[in-house]
Motif scaffolding. Structure first.
Motif, PDB file in Angstrom:
ATOM      1  N   SER A   2      -1.098  -8.203  -1.980  1.00 57.01           N
ATOM      2  CA  SER A   2      -1.347  -7.838  -0.595  1.00 57.01           C
ATOM      3  C   SER A   2       0.013  -6.920   0.020  1.00 57.01           C
ATOM      4  O   SER A   2       0.987  -7.476  -0.215  1.00 57.01           O
ATOM      5  CB  SER A   2      -1.380  -9.138   0.383  1.00 57.01           C
ATOM      6  N   ILE A   3      -0.107  -5.880   0.659  1.00 58.51           N
ATOM      7  CA  ILE A   3       1.005  -5.320   0.928  1.00 58.51           C
ATOM      8  C   ILE A   3       1.214  -5.239   2.379  1.00 58.51           C
ATOM      9  O   ILE A   3       0.498  -4.963   3.189  1.00 58.51           O
ATOM     10  CB  ILE A   3       0.932  -3.622   0.630  1.00 58.51           C
ATOM     11  N   PRO A   4       2.244  -5.915   2.975  1.00 61.09           N
ATOM     12  CA  PRO A   4       2.068  -5.921   4.178  1.00 61.09           C
ATOM     13  C   PRO A   4       2.533  -4.489   5.109  1.00 61.09           C
ATOM     14  O   PRO A   4       3.483  -4.056   4.630  1.00 61.09           O
ATOM     15  CB  PRO A   4       3.494  -7.156   4.606  1.00 61.09           C
ATOM     16  N   VAL A   5       1.601  -4.206   5.990  1.00 65.49           N
ATOM     17  CA  VAL A   5       1.781  -3.081   6.687  1.00 65.49           C
ATOM     18  C   VAL A   5       2.108  -3.544   8.029  1.00 65.49           C
ATOM     19  O   VAL A   5       1.141  -3.776   8.754  1.00 65.49           O
ATOM     20  CB  VAL A   5       1.003  -2.061   6.466  1.00 65.49           C
ATOM     21  N   SER A   6       3.303  -3.343   8.874  1.00 58.94           N
ATOM     22  CA  SER A   6       3.504  -4.081  10.107  1.00 58.94           C
ATOM     23  C   SER A   6       3.171  -2.571  11.112  1.00 58.94           C
ATOM     24  O   SER A   6       4.050  -2.353  11.655  1.00 58.94           O
ATOM     25  CB  SER A   6       4.753  -4.700  10.060  1.00 58.94           C
ATOM     26  N   VAL A   7       2.178  -2.110  10.887  1.00 55.35           N
ATOM     27  CA  VAL A   7       1.867  -0.959  12.210  1.00 55.35           C
ATOM     28  C   VAL A   7       0.953  -1.387  13.207  1.00 55.35           C
ATOM     29  O   VAL A   7       0.008  -1.789  12.929  1.00 55.35           O
ATOM     30  CB  VAL A   7       1.490   0.261  11.492  1.00 55.35           C
ATOM     31  N   THR A  12      -2.033   3.776  16.208  1.00 53.24           N
ATOM     32  CA  THR A  12      -3.409   4.649  15.475  1.00 53.24           C
ATOM     33  C   THR A  12      -4.176   5.153  16.613  1.00 53.24           C
ATOM     34  O   THR A  12      -5.372   5.807  16.169  1.00 53.24           O
ATOM     35  CB  THR A  12      -4.065   3.690  14.474  1.00 53.24           C
ATOM     36  N   PRO A  19      -1.747  13.826  10.591  1.00 49.77           N
ATOM     37  CA  PRO A  19      -0.353  13.103  10.782  1.00 49.77           C
ATOM     38  C   PRO A  19       0.230  14.717  11.117  1.00 49.77           C
ATOM     39  O   PRO A  19      -0.061  15.654  10.670  1.00 49.77           O
ATOM     40  CB  PRO A  19       0.292  12.671   9.781  1.00 49.77           C
ATOM     41  N   PRO A  20       1.531  14.529  11.993  1.00 44.81           N
ATOM     42  CA  PRO A  20       2.087  15.815  12.389  1.00 44.81           C
ATOM     43  C   PRO A  20       2.716  16.417  10.952  1.00 44.81           C
ATOM     44  O   PRO A  20       2.967  15.820  10.097  1.00 44.81           O
ATOM     45  CB  PRO A  20       3.413  15.281  13.170  1.00 44.81           C
ATOM     46  N   TRP A  24       3.909  15.025   7.189  1.00 42.92           N
ATOM     47  CA  TRP A  24       3.153  15.242   6.165  1.00 42.92           C
ATOM     48  C   TRP A  24       3.952  15.922   5.186  1.00 42.92           C
ATOM     49  O   TRP A  24       3.895  15.633   3.751  1.00 42.92           O
ATOM     50  CB  TRP A  24       2.096  16.276   6.440  1.00 42.92           C
ATOM     51  N   ARG A  26       7.141  15.528   4.585  1.00 40.11           N
ATOM     52  CA  ARG A  26       7.945  14.563   4.193  1.00 40.11           C
ATOM     53  C   ARG A  26       7.290  13.890   3.164  1.00 40.11           C
ATOM     54  O   ARG A  26       7.689  13.313   1.963  1.00 40.11           O
ATOM     55  CB  ARG A  26       8.523  13.628   4.952  1.00 40.11           C
TER      56      ARG A  26
ATOM     57  N   CYS B 180      -0.257   4.278   5.095  1.00 43.58           N
ATOM     58  CA  CYS B 180       0.982   4.223   5.844  1.00 43.58           C
ATOM     59  C   CYS B 180       1.269   5.544   6.586  1.00 43.58           C
ATOM     60  O   CYS B 180       1.541   5.580   8.068  1.00 43.58           O
ATOM     61  CB  CYS B 180       2.143   3.917   5.042  1.00 43.58           C
ATOM     62  N   ARG B 181       1.019   6.747   6.112  1.00 42.47           N
ATOM     63  CA  ARG B 181       1.096   7.944   6.735  1.00 42.47           C
ATOM     64  C   ARG B 181       0.198   8.145   7.721  1.00 42.47           C
ATOM     65  O   ARG B 181       0.443   8.521   8.799  1.00 42.47           O
ATOM     66  CB  ARG B 181       0.864   9.085   5.799  1.00 42.47           C
ATOM     67  N   ALA B 182      -1.079   7.874   7.419  1.00 41.25           N
ATOM     68  CA  ALA B 182      -1.942   7.895   8.530  1.00 41.25           C
ATOM     69  C   ALA B 182      -1.760   7.033   9.795  1.00 41.25           C
ATOM     70  O   ALA B 182      -2.188   7.401  10.776  1.00 41.25           O
ATOM     71  CB  ALA B 182      -3.537   7.529   7.812  1.00 41.25           C
ATOM     72  N   LEU B 183      -1.402   6.000   9.284  1.00 43.61           N
ATOM     73  CA  LEU B 183      -0.956   5.032  10.427  1.00 43.61           C
ATOM     74  C   LEU B 183       0.447   5.187  10.982  1.00 43.61           C
ATOM     75  O   LEU B 183       0.783   4.666  12.225  1.00 43.61           O
ATOM     76  CB  LEU B 183      -0.832   3.495   9.962  1.00 43.61           C
ATOM     77  N   ARG B 184       1.036   6.276  10.809  1.00 40.14           N
ATOM     78  CA  ARG B 184       2.171   6.577  11.277  1.00 40.14           C
ATOM     79  C   ARG B 184       3.323   5.895  11.073  1.00 40.14           C
ATOM     80  O   ARG B 184       4.259   5.698  12.179  1.00 40.14           O
ATOM     81  CB  ARG B 184       1.867   7.098  12.901  1.00 40.14           C
ATOM     82  N   ARG B 187       9.337   6.854   7.533  1.00 29.76           N
ATOM     83  CA  ARG B 187       9.678   6.717   6.310  1.00 29.76           C
ATOM     84  C   ARG B 187       9.948   5.547   5.745  1.00 29.76           C
ATOM     85  O   ARG B 187      10.104   4.947   4.706  1.00 29.76           O
ATOM     86  CB  ARG B 187      10.334   7.973   5.869  1.00 29.76           C
ATOM     87  N   GLN B 189       9.756   2.601   7.515  1.00 28.79           N
ATOM     88  CA  GLN B 189       8.902   1.252   7.171  1.00 28.79           C
ATOM     89  C   GLN B 189       8.078   1.438   5.946  1.00 28.79           C
ATOM     90  O   GLN B 189       7.916   0.516   5.221  1.00 28.79           O
ATOM     91  CB  GLN B 189       7.780   1.392   8.464  1.00 28.79           C
ATOM     92  N   GLN B 193       8.326  -1.637   3.259  1.00 30.61           N
ATOM     93  CA  GLN B 193       7.306  -2.639   3.306  1.00 30.61           C
ATOM     94  C   GLN B 193       6.049  -2.147   2.298  1.00 30.61           C
ATOM     95  O   GLN B 193       5.446  -2.920   1.906  1.00 30.61           O
ATOM     96  CB  GLN B 193       6.743  -2.569   4.723  1.00 30.61           C
ATOM     97  N   ALA B 276       4.657 -12.619  -2.301  1.00 35.69           N
ATOM     98  CA  ALA B 276       3.243 -13.053  -2.723  1.00 35.69           C
ATOM     99  C   ALA B 276       2.908 -11.990  -3.863  1.00 35.69           C
ATOM    100  O   ALA B 276       1.688 -11.354  -3.648  1.00 35.69           O
ATOM    101  CB  ALA B 276       2.386 -13.099  -1.512  1.00 35.69           C
TER     102      ALA B 276
END
Lengths: 293, 277
Positions: A2-7, A12, A19-20, A24, A26, B180-184, B187, B189, B193, B276
């Motif tokens: 599981s990869i934690p993505v805290s967004v 969204t 995306p801008p 993109w 980058r 991640c890119r789609a969720l903005r 870089r 973060q 993560q 984990a």
């Protein structure tokens, strides 16, 4: 995994749009390359390291003159090359000795490693009994045993060669063992069904399948072999490149020391290249596709 | 022979059932087996060694009995400890520096494509050359004190850490990165993560290799330059033909190497639990 993505969800909102542009571009660099720039990009991985190397050499050469570095500490790259060209009688006998000892110990280490690896691969009893010890031996600093080899075998070539074998047969043995075990079982089942002998299964199925593992081990072993011989020469020898490096740096002759190091690096790379070539030839005999299926 | 070594034409038919049975049996027995057999073979080898010494009576300078090595460890404990401490601390210092430099270089090389394309092939090429040949030069540059040994140790253990971390940072799942890119995600973060958790197993694999290399580096450097440390002790002991003492020092060195490796493995376990993985 599981990869934690805290967004948070609020970020969204504009989903549905791309995306801008900045983001993109980058993120683009994370992607496997391709399609972007044609040949200019294709040759970059070859040209850039060469350019960097040349830049380093140029800076090295320039700084020797600019900072007026004593020749006891460091000499310029061209001085080193000139030394090798002008005084081969000083360096070549040492290179020859080191090369002979390394080559011999490499060959013997490969033989010993293959035998140990095959035995451990074939007998699961021996494997369970001795594999943990082999792993432990990988972890401990074996180089500390060099003085014992001198006590046992004297200060001649025997002690250095046996020490180098001792240092370098482990990677071959371990990778051969893993390779022999990793043979897809259905081929073995088929061969047994066709009443192949254990020897036939080993030589015609297990070892060809293990080739890529074995060569990985041999590549590690080759470098370790050179290390073993050189450490041996540090400690015992009255000749050989390892001796010359220590001797020259004690005398404050950085030129000779670096010339010896350069020759040693060249020889090490040559050995590595020979192994890579052998791997290419063997892999051609036993094509990779057949092994993968 | 063990049951997994099936023979004859029946093998194909009974294989899957046999493997399952063997699997359950093994999971029961493995806890015991995994320790028992290596321990037994280890004791057997030690006993064989003692047996050879008792019956063949080689010179004690050639091969002392394991018993006398153990006695030597106890008798010379003070001296051995006095030399073991600097060796261990210097290996640790070199390794710590190598982690800092290795990770920093890996981050730079994965962030900048230009740097990666220019430097990475040279890093790989450096892997094959015998770096041990450079110790005398380090002594020449940094003197015969601890600095030259620590810097050399850092130098040789830097490569596996750097290469493994580069591989790890590049191994992040493309889908996660795209998400991640789609969720903005910024870089930074994305890096902390996604890329870092993906890189951790690779990093620790490199760190384990580096830990063994650090011990090798420190010992060879002590062979060349030191007036203290276990490498020095081994070399002087050997020149006095005091083989029991040499073996005692080697035993302490092995314990130190295993401790260093074990510590790294323990840290890996803790970190993996935390993420984990």
């Amino acid at each position: 995994m599981s990869i934690p993505v805290s967004v948070t969800a609020s970020q969204t909102v504009n989903s549905g749009q791309l995306p801008p542009r900045r983001g993109w571009k980058r993120a683009r660099s994370l992607w496997p390359r391709g399609g972007l720039g044609g040949t200019a990009l294709a040759i970059r991985p070859i040209v850039l390291p060469i350019l960097l190397l040349l830049a380093i050499l140029a800076f090295w050469d320039w700084s020797i003159v600019y900072f007026d570095v004593s020749p006891k500490i460091l000499v310029g790259p061209w001085t080193i090359l000139a030394l090798i060209r002008e005084h081969p009688e000083l360096l070549m006998p040492h290179l020859q000795q080191t090369a002979l000892e390394t080559g011999l110990s490499c060959l013997l280490a490969i033989v010993v490693g293959l035998v140990v690896g095959v035995v451990l691969g074939q007998s699961s009893f021996l494997r369970r009994a001795f594999y943990p010890h082999l792993v432990t031996l990988q972890v401990i600093p074996k180089v500390a045993l060099m003085p014992l080899f001198i006590t046992w075998l004297g200060t001649g070539a025997e002690s250095r060669i046996s020490f180098a074998i001792f240092m370098s047969f482990f990677p071959v043995a371990l990778s051969t063992m893993v390779g022999v075990i990793a043979t897809p079982p259905r081929f073995i089942v088929l061969a047994r069904g066709l009443r192949a002998s254990e020897w036939q299964i080993l030589s015609q199925i297990r070892l060809p399948f293990a080739l890529s593992y074995i060569f990985t081990g041999i590549k590690v072993a080759v470098t370790m072999c050179v290390t073993g011989i050189v450490v041996g020469e540090f400690v015992t020898s009255k000749s050989g490149l390892g001796y010359l490096i220590v001797f020259a740096s004690y005398l404050g002759s950085a030129g000779v020391a670096f010339a010896s190091i350069l020759l040693l690096c060249g020889f090490g790379s040559l050995l590595f290249g020979i192994v890579a070539l052998a791997e290419a030839i063997f892999t051609r005999w036993y094509p990779t596709d057949a092994r993968r299926n | 022979m063990l049951p997994t070594n099936l023979e004859g034409p029946v093998a194909g038919v009974s294989r899957s059932a046999g493997v399952q049975l063997a699997g359950t049996a093994r999971s029961l027995a493995s806890g015991l087996h995994a320790w028992l057999l290596p321990a037994a073979s280890g004791i057997f080898l030690l006993a064989l060694w003692q047996f050879i010494v008792v019956f063949a009576r080689p010179l004690p300078t050639i091969l002392p009995a394991p018993g006398s090595v153990a006695i030597e460890v106890l008798q010379q404990a003070g001296q051995l400890a006095a030399h073991a401490v600097p060796t261990g601390l210097q290996a640790l210092a070199g390794l710590a520096l190598a982690v800092v430099v290795g990770v920093a270089s890996a981050v730079i090389l994965t962030t900048s494509r230009l740097a990666r394309e220019a430097v990475y092939p040279l890093l790989l090429a450096f892997q094959i050359i015998p770096k041990v040949a450079l110790i005398p030069v380090f002594v020449l540059w940094f003197g015969i004190d601890a600095e030259s040994r620590i810097i050399y140790t850092m130098f040789i253990s830097f490569f596996p850490i750097s290469l493994a971390t580069i591989a790890g940072l590049g191994s992040a799942d493309a889908g996660s990165l795209r998400l991640c890119r789609a969720l903005r995600a910024t870089r930074f973060q994305t890096f902390t993560q996604v890329s870092v958790p993906y890189a951790l197993p690779h990093f620790f694999a490199g760190l384990k290799i580096a830990a063994t290399m650090a011990m090798i580096g420190i010992v060879v450097a002590e062979f060349i330059s030191a007036r203290q440390g276990l490498g020095y002790l081994i070399l002087t002991g050997a020149s006095k033909l005091d083989t029991a003492f040499v073996l005692a020092a080697i035993a302490i060195l092995c314990v130190e190497g295993l401790l260093l490796f074990g510590t790294v493995a323990l840290i890996e376990k803790v970190v993996r639990n935390r993420f984990a993985l």
